[in-house]
Design an enzyme around this catalytic site. Structure first.
Site, mmCIF file in Angstrom:
data_model
loop_
_atom_site.group_PDB
_atom_site.id
_atom_site.type_symbol
_atom_site.label_atom_id
_atom_site.label_comp_id
_atom_site.label_asym_id
_atom_site.label_seq_id
_atom_site.Cartn_x
_atom_site.Cartn_y
_atom_site.Cartn_z
ATOM 1 N N CYS A 23 33.116 47.227 -13.767
ATOM 2 C CA CYS A 23 34.341 48.283 -13.655
ATOM 3 C C CYS A 23 35.478 47.973 -14.516
ATOM 4 C CB CYS A 23 34.616 48.569 -12.250
ATOM 5 S SG CYS A 23 33.510 48.822 -10.898
ATOM 6 N N GLY A 55 32.879 50.742 -17.593
ATOM 7 C CA GLY A 55 32.046 51.559 -16.657
ATOM 8 C C GLY A 55 32.247 53.083 -16.675
ATOM 9 N N ASN A 129 37.214 45.350 -9.719
ATOM 10 C CA ASN A 129 36.091 44.584 -10.693
ATOM 11 C C ASN A 129 35.695 43.425 -10.226
ATOM 12 O OD1 ASN A 129 34.612 44.396 -13.283
ATOM 13 N ND2 ASN A 129 36.416 43.342 -14.024
ATOM 14 N N GLY A 130 34.078 43.314 -10.365
ATOM 15 C CA GLY A 130 33.619 42.434 -9.871
ATOM 16 C C GLY A 130 32.569 42.539 -8.882
ATOM 17 N N TYR A 267 29.796 39.947 -25.113
ATOM 18 C CA TYR A 267 29.485 41.578 -25.266
ATOM 19 C C TYR A 267 30.659 42.519 -24.406
ATOM 20 C CZ TYR A 267 27.095 45.916 -24.302
ATOM 21 O OH TYR A 267 26.745 47.136 -23.987
#
Length: 484
Positions: A23, A55, A129-130, A267
């Site tokens: 995210c 995301g 996020n995670g 990336y």
């Protein structure tokens, strides 16, 4: 249901999707008297727009006007979920926003973020996020049926909202030390914006300042740039901060044990982002240079796989002295299609998104640079396409070591059984994709290019050394759904 005009997809081959991050998170606080001028919902919209690469399944924004919190979220891209009329209804001086790719919980509206819970004295909205690795343990603290979604984020929100008289800050002090895994959190009650980062600091999270005493928190510095915020610093691993009229209040809920994700440099992060003081673009170009020194080859032209291979291809060309060129053209406007292709069209496969420049590559010995190989289908199709277009030789160079292990900290990699490097040697992979030669940058050179100490990086997808052990029953995208 997905919006009918499709969703953005970076996948060149849908059967060989690239690694997906969990995210992007964003938060903003401005003084209440500046709410009308600051338009925090629009600042958040643009912040999420800059983080869209993290995301693409759903997007949402929660806004507080000091007395109540309003949440709007839906499936789709940021630009699909929000328009001017929606943003104009989200008025206040505090906001949190989220764009999601699911790692725990299915891609459904119920699992979209921000998550929201009513509390004894108001409400709490949270974005994450995670990926947590002790979700079942945390969920066991809640009463059966208390969860309305099937995400680790929902579990955290429910625990933080059950705060009694102590407020969100006191609840965070209690819950966060017991939370394990990767979590960069941004959450708010009616009057304060909070941010926290796991003790390992696996996912990035940064703090920025706006003019006139405003504050911004974002997954990447690119999210600060787009709203004109000045980078202040990174949120430290194990740190909890509160942002309101008193300024920035910081405390530690755990000792820092830095293990930042190395794959962010490969990336995940935008090239115009800075992590730990190091430009992602500069890192990727330097990795390309090191790749050229480790795996030289006689060739006529270096070409990237657009767009992920471009920075490393530039570095490879610089270090090797082989001219850099464009050999593949990407259709930037192709998203996920809802039209099922016929067998004839399916056989064209990759050409929907990539097409070779025949006059540039015919008769040439090519070095094709990409960031990673997941299942190998994409590289196999590219090599075949380039040969069909007249390439004399195709040498594949990868700017990361072989991805041989899955991630449990917020990247949706394939399982080890699906990862081509989890089952085949480099020479066997070369044979499988049909390249004349194949070379990966070494883990040592990738780490060196990041300019971060080896023991302060999570390298698990490359070497299988997980900094936080993950129990078998805590693995899996649908682990909460199995209990409903």
């Amino acid at each position: 249901m997905p919006l009918r005009d499709g969703r953005l997809s970076h996948d060149i081959d849908p059967s060989d999707r690239a690694p997906q991050d969990a995210c992007g998170v964003f938060g903003v606080w401005v003084p209440a008297e500046q709410a009308a001028r600051a338009e925090v919902s629009k600042l958040t919209y643009y912040g999420l727009y800059a983080l869209q690469h993290r995301g693409q399944e759903s997007a949402g924004i929660a806004v507080s006007d000091g007395s109540r919190i309003v949440v709007f979220k839906d499936m789709g891209l940021v630009a699909q979920v929000f328009d001017e009329s929606v943003l104009n209804t989200l008025r206040g001086h505090i906001a949190v926003g989220h764009c999601r790719y699911s790692t725990t919980g299915s891609p459904t509206w119920e699992n979209a973020q921000p998550t929201f819970r009513s509390t004894d004295d108001g409400g709490l909205a949270l974005v994450h996020n995670g990926n947590l690795i002790n979700t079942p343990e945390l969920a066991a603290r809640l009463d059966p049926g208390e969860l309305t979604a099937t995400t680790d984020t929902e579990v955290l929100t429910a625990l933080l909202a059950a705060r009694g008289q102590g407020g969100a800050l006191e609840a965070a002090r209690e819950i966060l030390p017991a939370t394990r895994g990767a979590f960069s959190l941004v959450f708010m009650d009616e009057g304060t914006l909070y941010a926290a980062r796991d003790p390992e600091g696996i996912r990035p999270l940064v703090l920025g300042s706006l003019e006139d005493r405003g504050w911004v928190v974002a997954s990447e510095t690119a999210g600060l740039d787009i709203v004109g915020a000045r980078f202040v610093r990174e949120i430290e691993p194990g740190e909890l901060i509160a942002l309101d009229g008193e300024g920035v209040r910081s405390e530690r809920f755990a000792e820092a044990r830095p293990k930042g994700c190395l794959f962010e440099y490969v990336y995940l992060a935008r090239p115009d982002t800075t992590i730990a003081g190091r430009s992602v673009q500069a890192t990727r170009v330097e990795v390309g240079r090191r790749l050229a020194r480790e795996h030289p080859v006689e060739a006529d032209m270096v070409i990237p796989t657009p767009e992920s291979g471009t920075p490393a291809a530039i570095g490879y060309a610089e270090a090797s002295g082989i001219p850099y060129g464009q050999g593949l053209v990407k259709n930037s406007y192709v998203g996920r299609t809802f039209i099922q292709p016929s067998q004839t069209i399916r056989q064209l496969g990759i050409r929907l998104k990539l097409n070779p420049l025949r006059e540039a590559i015919e008769g040439k010995r090519l070095v094709v640079v990409d960031d990673s190989i997941v299942r190998g289908n994409t590289q196999r199709a590219i090599v075949s396409m380039l040969r069909d277009a007249g390439a004399a030789e195709v040498h594949v160079r990868i700017s990361s070591p072989p991805v041989a292990w899955p991630c449990f900290y917020g990247i949706d990699f394939a399982t080890r059984a699906e990862l081509i490097a989890g089952n085949l040697s480099v020479e066997e992979i070369r044979d499988s994709i049909g390249a004349d030669s194949l070379g990966y940058v070494s883990l040592e050179e990738l780490i060196s290019a990041s300019q971060i100490a080896k023991d302060e990086l999570c390298r698990a997808c490359f070497d299988g050394q997980y900094p936080i052990p993950v129990e078998q029953d805590a693995r899996g995208k649908h682990l909460l759904e199995a209990t409903r």
